[in-house]
Design a protein around this motif. Sequence first.
Motif, short mmCIF file in Angstrom:
data_model
loop_
_atom_site.label_atom_id
_atom_site.label_comp_id
_atom_site.label_asym_id
_atom_site.label_seq_id
_atom_site.Cartn_x
_atom_site.Cartn_y
_atom_site.Cartn_z
N LEU A 190 1.05 -0.75 -0.46
CA LEU A 190 -0.01 -0.27 -0.05
C LEU A 190 0.43 1.11 -0.17
O LEU A 190 1.73 1.20 1.11
CB LEU A 190 -0.98 0.27 1.49
N PHE A 191 0.82 1.75 -0.49
CA PHE A 191 1.32 3.67 -1.01
C PHE A 191 0.68 4.44 -0.98
O PHE A 191 -0.66 4.58 -0.89
CB PHE A 191 1.42 3.68 -2.69
N ARG A 192 1.16 6.00 -0.02
CA ARG A 192 0.54 7.04 0.10
C ARG A 192 0.57 7.24 -0.60
O ARG A 192 1.58 7.77 -2.12
CB ARG A 192 1.33 7.63 1.32
N PRO A 193 -0.58 9.12 -0.55
CA PRO A 193 -0.58 9.80 -2.02
C PRO A 193 0.60 10.65 -2.48
O PRO A 193 1.09 10.43 -2.89
CB PRO A 193 -1.81 11.05 -1.27
N ALA A 194 1.03 11.13 -1.44
CA ALA A 194 2.59 10.99 -1.83
C ALA A 194 3.23 10.62 -2.14
O ALA A 194 4.53 11.24 -3.47
CB ALA A 194 3.06 12.23 0.08
N GLU A 195 3.40 9.21 -2.19
CA GLU A 195 4.27 8.43 -2.70
C GLU A 195 3.75 8.29 -4.50
O GLU A 195 4.37 7.84 -5.87
CB GLU A 195 4.16 7.22 -1.86
N VAL A 196 2.93 7.78 -4.52
CA VAL A 196 2.17 8.13 -5.38
C VAL A 196 2.41 9.52 -7.09
O VAL A 196 2.47 9.32 -7.89
CB VAL A 196 0.67 8.01 -5.83
N ALA A 197 2.13 10.17 -5.93
CA ALA A 197 2.47 11.38 -7.10
C ALA A 197 3.17 11.84 -7.39
O ALA A 197 4.03 11.94 -8.40
CB ALA A 197 2.15 12.55 -5.84
N GLU A 198 5.00 11.17 -6.36
CA GLU A 198 6.07 11.44 -6.41
C GLU A 198 6.37 10.39 -7.59
O GLU A 198 7.40 10.78 -9.10
CB GLU A 198 6.72 10.89 -5.44
N VAL B 255 -2.04 17.45 -4.67
CA VAL B 255 -3.07 18.46 -5.38
C VAL B 255 -3.86 17.66 -6.85
O VAL B 255 -5.03 17.25 -6.44
CB VAL B 255 -3.08 19.38 -5.63
N THR B 256 -2.98 17.73 -7.46
CA THR B 256 -3.32 16.97 -8.90
C THR B 256 -3.63 15.55 -8.42
O THR B 256 -5.38 15.05 -9.03
CB THR B 256 -2.29 17.36 -9.59
N LEU B 257 -3.40 14.87 -8.05
CA LEU B 257 -3.31 13.51 -7.65
C LEU B 257 -4.94 12.90 -6.98
O LEU B 257 -5.47 12.32 -6.85
CB LEU B 257 -2.55 12.43 -6.67
N ALA B 258 -5.20 14.02 -5.97
CA ALA B 258 -6.47 14.11 -5.32
C ALA B 258 -7.79 14.66 -6.31
O ALA B 258 -8.68 14.36 -5.87
CB ALA B 258 -6.35 15.95 -4.09
N LYS B 259 -6.92 15.45 -7.26
CA LYS B 259 -7.69 16.24 -8.37
C LYS B 259 -8.81 15.11 -8.34
O LYS B 259 -9.76 14.63 -9.55
CB LYS B 259 -7.97 17.08 -8.60
N HIS B 260 -7.85 14.08 -9.42
CA HIS B 260 -8.32 12.95 -10.18
C HIS B 260 -8.98 11.46 -9.43
O HIS B 260 -10.10 11.50 -10.27
CB HIS B 260 -6.25 12.06 -10.69
N ARG B 261 -8.76 11.87 -8.08
CA ARG B 261 -9.44 10.95 -7.49
C ARG B 261 -11.11 10.89 -7.29
O ARG B 261 -11.93 11.06 -7.08
CB ARG B 261 -9.26 10.93 -5.69
#
Length: 75
Positions: free
Chosen positions: A15-23, A30-36
């Motif tokens: 399991l990855f955290r959002p910061a890891e996935v964004a990187e 923020v962009t990743l959250a918008k995609h969610r």
Amino acid sequence: MYASEIRPTAGTSRLFRPAEVAEMLGVSTVTLAKHRAQGTGPAHLVLGPRTIRYREADLEAFLEAGRRSPAHQAA
């Protein structure tokens, strides 16, 4: 059960955290959250009101779905 208690076991994905996935994806958190919110990003898990995680297998599937062969590239 809290996110800190969830551990991958044999046959499950990390399991990855959002910061890891964004990187990994080269985007901001923020962009990743918008995609969610828009449903256009990788599948994710909501483990609590402020706890989002991404399965390794879901990230691989997301990247594979966006992959294009050289024949599909614009000339």
